[in-house]
Design a protein around this motif. Structure first.
Motif: not given
Length: 177
Positions: A106-112, A148-150, A156-157
């Motif tokens: 989640e810190n890799l900023s792929i979503d952004w 991944l479990p979640h 969604e992100c």
């Protein structure tokens, strides 16, 4: 943030810019994520095109974390920044696939980056997102995410319009300055 709070922040960054020379801004940009954010936003808000190369250099680091500030200010400073951001996405995906580092995903900023590319596609009538989502690399990444479990919460992100409202508001405020 309210319009008033955002305007106050932008004004503060422009005041800080007057106190920081290029060397200090570059040093901050290369530091940990917090000084890097202040530097990138100072560079972007002040339209310091002479320091754009420094932002690009930082984004070219594989596995860089917390880089949404760099991506957003690249968008602000450079028209047609889609190819650089597309390369960033693939570099970050490669990093994740190579390291399997779930803790930093989640810190890799792929979503952004995905949301910014969607913004660019809508404004410039390009189809970078479509190409990424149809790529073999994205399928490999997405398949790994599905394990991944979640995943159901996380997927969604990575939707192209996940940060759409924030991006539109931000770019509108910056352009109205």
């Amino acid at each position: 943030k309210s319009d008033n709070e955002i305007e106050k922040l932008f004004n503060s960054l422009q005041l800080v810019e007057k106190e920081l020379n290029d060397e200090i801004l570059i040093e901050m940009l290369k530091d940990s994520w917090r000084p890097s954010k202040v530097s990138a936003w100072t560079i972007g808000i002040s339209k310091r095109l002479d320091l754009l190369t420094e932002i690009l250099d930082k984004l070219n680091t594989s596995g860089i974390q917390y880089s949404e500030h760099l991506l957003l200010n690249l968008l602000i400073l450079k028209e047609n920044s889609g190819k650089q951001i597309e390369s960033f996405v693939y570099r970050q995906i490669d990093y994740f696939l190579d390291t399997n580092d779930i803790l930093t995903l989640e810190n890799l900023s792929i979503d952004w980056a995905i949301s910014i590319l969607n913004y660019i596609d809508n404004k410039e009538n390009t189809n970078i997102i479509q190409n990424i989502l149809a790529s073999e690399k994205w399928n490999e990444f997405n398949n790994k995410l599905k394990d991944l479990p979640h995943y159901e919460i996380m997927k969604e992100c990575f939707e192209p319009n996940y940060f759409e409202e924030e991006l539109n508001t931000l770019v509108e405020k910056i352009k109205s300055r």
